[in-house]
Design a protein around this motif. Structure first.
Motif, short mmCIF file in Angstrom:
data_model
loop_
_atom_site.label_atom_id
_atom_site.label_comp_id
_atom_site.label_asym_id
_atom_site.label_seq_id
_atom_site.Cartn_x
_atom_site.Cartn_y
_atom_site.Cartn_z
N CYS A 30 0.05 17.46 8.04
CA CYS A 30 -1.16 17.03 8.77
C CYS A 30 -2.17 16.43 7.80
N LEU B 65 -3.51 19.67 1.42
CA LEU B 65 -2.62 19.04 2.41
C LEU B 65 -1.88 20.13 3.20
N LEU C 291 2.84 9.68 2.35
CA LEU C 291 4.20 9.97 2.84
C LEU C 291 5.27 9.57 1.83
N THR D 103 1.26 5.14 0.75
CA THR D 103 0.60 6.25 1.46
C THR D 103 1.20 7.57 0.96
N ALA E 121 9.54 10.55 10.92
CA ALA E 121 9.23 10.31 12.34
C ALA E 121 8.22 9.18 12.42
N ALA E 122 8.50 8.22 13.27
CA ALA E 122 7.57 7.09 13.46
C ALA E 122 7.17 7.02 14.92
N ASP E 123 5.87 6.92 15.10
CA ASP E 123 5.31 6.85 16.44
C ASP E 123 5.37 5.38 16.89
N LYS F 274 0.84 -1.20 0.00
CA LYS F 274 0.00 0.00 0.00
C LYS F 274 0.88 1.26 0.00
N SER G 57 -5.03 15.75 5.22
CA SER G 57 -5.59 16.53 4.10
C SER G 57 -7.10 16.69 4.28
N SER H 48 7.80 14.71 9.32
CA SER H 48 6.99 14.23 10.44
C SER H 48 5.53 14.29 9.99
N SER H 49 4.95 13.11 9.72
CA SER H 49 3.59 13.10 9.19
C SER H 49 2.58 12.68 10.24
N LEU H 50 1.66 13.58 10.51
CA LEU H 50 0.55 13.26 11.41
C LEU H 50 -0.72 13.06 10.59
N GLY H 51 -0.51 12.89 9.25
CA GLY H 51 -1.64 12.79 8.33
C GLY H 51 -2.60 11.66 8.65
N GLY H 52 -2.07 10.56 9.16
CA GLY H 52 -2.94 9.42 9.48
C GLY H 52 -3.73 9.67 10.76
#
Ligand code: CAO
Length: 572
Positions: A518, A537, A404, A402, A441-443, A400, A520, A493-497
Motif C-alpha cells: 500500500c 511502506l 514497484l 516507481t 497486478a494491473a488495474d 520513470k 508509503s 499487487s501494488s495499491l501504492g499509487g
C-alpha cells in the motif's frame, strides 16, 4: 510449397456473418476440413472448415470481423497437392421460435395418421445423414405434443438437428433413447393423435450448399452434406410437413427442460463437453452473447475436479451436512435473490469478460487455498530518496522508476533466500522453480490482469521499469497476449499509487504467495533514543498454509524489509 488462401465457402443465405471464435493461429498445422473459425449470424452459428492442409502462415480475420462467401480467412502453406473440396460448414441455430427457421420444403415427415387413434412418428428424410446418434430426448410419455414440436435431437460429427413431430397428440410410447442410432424411416414415437397429418409429402431436393454433388452447377465442387439453416425459397417439394431443424445439441438432459433454455455453444464444444461429461446447461458462457467456449468447459471441469464446484447431479447425490454432523460440506444457503427495484431505481450492467474469468479464478483460489496474511512495514526512506534522484538523473530519457520495480527486485532476492515461496503444489509434491518470473497486478478499465516480468533476476531495475510500463500500457489497451500473462512464480499487487494501509491479497494459483503493497507514509519511528521521521511502506504477504508456515512468512517479510531498508543487500 504453395501458399493457399482459404476462403469462406458457400454458406447459403448468410450475407454477412460475424467472426466470433478463432480456432487456429499462425504456426498451427491444420488438416483439410479442420474448423478454422466460428461465425455467427442472428440465426445460426457455424464453423468454417479449411479447404487445405498445411501450416497457417497468416490469419486474415480477427474477432468481430464480418465475412461472407469468398472472404479470405487465412493463408496456409499447403502440405501437399491441390486444396481439398470445401466442405460446407455446420450450422447450429440459436434458440429462436422454430417457425422462424423452418423451410417446409426441406424434408418430409413420414407419418401414418388417422383422425384419432395411434400415429407413428418416424425419422423424416434428413438428407445425407446416416446413422445419426440420438443425443437428447426432449419429451416423455404422457406429454401433450404439438405439431412440429421437437421430439429428439440427433447429431452427426459436424452438426445437430432437432426432429419435429409430424402430428399432434399425446405421447404414448417413445421408441428411442439417448445413444440410439437412427436413420430415415425409423420409428421414433407413437402418439394418440388429435390431428391428421399428410403422409405423402415428397422428399426434399438437396440444396447446393447442404446436398452432395446433386443439384450443383457445373464446375462447383462437391461437398459432404451438413446441416445449414434452410434457404428461403429453396428446395422443391412444397408440402406442409415440418422440417428437421438444425439445433443446439446438449448432453442428455432432463426431458422436462425446455428447449428454449438450452445453452449456446458450437457443435465441437458440445462434443468436447459430452466427452468430459460436462453438463453444458450448468456452464456459464463467457464468449460473445454468452456463448460457451472451450475455456469455459475447461474451467468448469477444473473447478469440479478441485472440489470448488458441484454439478447438479453430484449435488443431488451428496447428502446435505446436518448441523453437528461430521461432514465437510459447505451446506450454504442459496444466494439471496432480491428485487432491488422495490427499494429504488437500479441499472444492470454485464460483468466484463476479464471480470468473469478473473472472478472465477479468484473464487476458486480463495476457497481452495488456506490463506494467511502477515502485515509488516519496511523503512524505505533511503530507497525513496534514491528513486527520486534516479528519476531526476533520467528525466531526459523519459523513463520513470516507481517503487514497484525495486519491489520486484527485492522479492527475487527474498524468493532466492526462501525457495518454498517460489514453488507450486502438485499433489503431494512441491515443484521448486529455478527461474524468477514475477507477476504484477494491473488495474485496467475492464478489470484486473496480471502481466509477468520474465527472468526478473537477470534484469536491472531500469529494465524492469521499462518493461513494466510497456506491459501495463498493453494491459490497459487489452492487448496482452496469454504468454505475457503466464508463467509467474510470485505476484505483487501494488495499491501504492492509490492509497490504503493493508489488505489481504488473494494468492494467484498455482503460486503459493502474493505480496500486497500500500501507500508509503512518513511516520514517527523510535530509533532507541528518539522518534525520527521515516518513510514506511506497508506490506501484506498472503501465503498458502499448506506449503508455508507462519515463521517462514514472518522471516520472508522481515528479510524483504531489510532489503528495502538497504537495497545494497540485493547484491549479496
Ligand atoms: N507509496 C507511495 N507512492 C507510490 C507507491 C507507494 N507504495 N507506489 C507508487 N506510488 C506512486 C508512484 O511513485 C507514482 O507517483 P508519481 O506519479 O508522483 O511519480 C504514483 O504513485 C502512481 O504510480 P503507478 O501506480 O502509476 O505506478 P506503479 O509502478 O506503482 O504501478 C501498476 C503500476 C500497473 C501496478 C498500477 O498502475 C496498478 O494498476 N495498480 C493497481 C493494482 C491493483 O489493482 N491491485 C489490486 C489487486 S487485488 O484486487
Amino acid at each position: 510449397m504453395a501458399l493457399v488462401e482459404v476462403q469462406v465457402p458457400d454458406i447459403g443465405d448468410f450475407d454477412e456473418v460475424t467472426v466470433i471464435e478463432l480456432l487456429v493461429k499462425p504456426g498451427d498445422t491444420v488438416k483439410a476440413e479442420q474448423s478454422l473459425i466460428t461465425v455467427e449470424s442472428d440465426k445460426a452459428s457455424m464453423e468454417i472448415p479449411s479447404a487445405a492442409a498445411g501450416v497457417v502462415k497468416e490469419l486474415r480475420v480477427k474477432l468481430g470481423d464480418k465475412v461472407k462467401q469468398g472472404s479470405v480467412v487465412l493463408v496456409v502453406e499447403a502440405a501437399g497437392a491441390a486444396p481439398a473440396p470445401v466442405p460446407a460448414p455446420a450450422a447450429v441455430l440459436e434458440q429462436k421460435p422454430a417457425a422462424a427457421h423452418v423451410n417446409t420444403a426441406q424434408a418430409a415427415i413420414t407419418t401414418v395418421a388417422t383422425t384419432s387413434g395411434p400415429v407413428e412418428v418416424r425419422v423424416p428424410d434428413i438428407g445425407d445423414f446416416k446413422d445419426v446418434s440420438v443425443i437428447e430426448v426432449l419429451v416423455k410419455p404422457g406429454d401433450g405434443i404439438k405439431l412440429e414440436q421437437s421430439l429428439i435431437t440427433v447429431e452427426s460429427d459436424k452438426a445437430s438437428m432437432e426432429i419435429p413431430s409430424g402430428a399432434a397428440g399425446v405421447l404414448k410410447e417413445l421408441r428411442v433413447k439417448v445413444g440410439d442410432v437412427v436413420n430415415i424411416g425409423d420409428l421414433l414415437a407413437v402418439l394418440e393423435a388429435s390431428v391428421v397429418v399428410s403422409a405423402s409429402v415428397p422428399p426434399p431436393q438437396p440444396s447446393p450448399v447442404r446436398g452432395g454433388s446433386e443439384g450443383r452447377g457445373a464446375g462447383q465442387e462437391s461437398a459432404p452434406s451438413v446441416l445449414l439453416p434452410p434457404l428461403p425459397g429453396e428446395g422443391g417439394g412444397g408440402g406442409s410437413a415440418p422440417t428437421p431443424q438444425p439445433a443446439q445439441a446438449t448432453p442428455p438432459h432432463d426431458p422436462t427442460t425446455t428447449v428454449q433454455n438450452l445453452p449456446h455453444a458450437s457443435p465441437s464444444i458440445r462434443k468436447f463437453a459430452r466427452e468430459l461429461g460436462v453438463p453444458l446447461a450448468e456452464v456459464k458462457g463467457t464468449g460473445p452473447k454468452g456463448r460457451i467456449t472451450e475455456a469455459d468447459v475447461q474451467s468448469f471441469t477444473q473447478a469440479v475436479m478441485a472440489g470448488t464446484l458441484q454439478t447438479k447431479a453430484i449435488a443431488a447425490a451428496t447428502p446435505a451436512a446436518k448441523p453437528g454432523g461430521g461432514g465437510g460440506e459447505l451446506n450454504l444457503l442459496a444466494w439471496p435473490k432480491v428485487d432491488f427495484t422495490k427499494f429504488g431505481p437500479v441499472e444492470r450492467k454485464d460483468l466484463s469478460r476479464i471480470k468473469k474469468i478473473s472472478g472465477a479464478n479468484l473464487h476458486r483460489n480463495w476457497v481452495v487455498i488456506p490463506h494467511v496474511t502477515n502485515h509488516d512495514d519496511a523503512d524505505i526512506t533511503e530507497l525513496e530518496a534514491f528513486r527520486v534522484s534516479t528519476n531526476k538523473e533520467n528525466e531526459k530519457s523519459g523513463l520513470k522508476v516507481t517503487m514497484l520495480a525495486f519491489l520486484i527486485k527485492a522479492c527475487v532476492a527474498a524468493l532466492k533466500k526462501f525457495p518454498d515461496f517460489n514453488s507450486s503444489l502438485d499433489g503431494d509434491q512441491l515443484v521448486l522453480k529455478q527461474y524468477f518470473h514475477i507477476g504484477f497486478a494491473a488495474d485496467t478499465p475492464n478489470g484486473l490482469v496480471v502481466p509477468v516480468i520474465k527472468d526478473a533476476d537477470k534484469k536491472g531495475v531500469l529494465a524492469i521499469s521499462k518493461e513494466m510500463g510497456e506491459l501495463a500500457a498493453k494491459a490497459r489497451e487489452g492487448k496482452l497476449t496469454p504468454a505475457e500473462m503466464s508463467g509467474a512464480c510470485f505476484t505483487i499487487s501494488s495499491l501504492g499509487g492509490i492509497g490504503g494501509r493493508y489488505f489481504t491479497p488473494i494468492i494467484n494459483a498455482p503460486e503459493v504467495a502474493i505480496l500486497g503493497v500500500c501507500r508509503s507514509n512518513m511516520e514517527p519511528v523510535w530509533d532507541g533514543e528518539k522518534f525520527v521521521p521515516r518513510l514506511m511502506l506497508p506490506l501484506s504477504l498472503s501465503w498458502d498454509h499448506r506449503v508455508i508456515d507462519g515463521a517462514s512468512a514472518a522471516r520472508f517479510n522481515a528479510y524483504l524489509g531489510q532489503i528495502l531498508g538497504d537495497f545494497r543487500r540485493v547484491m549479496l
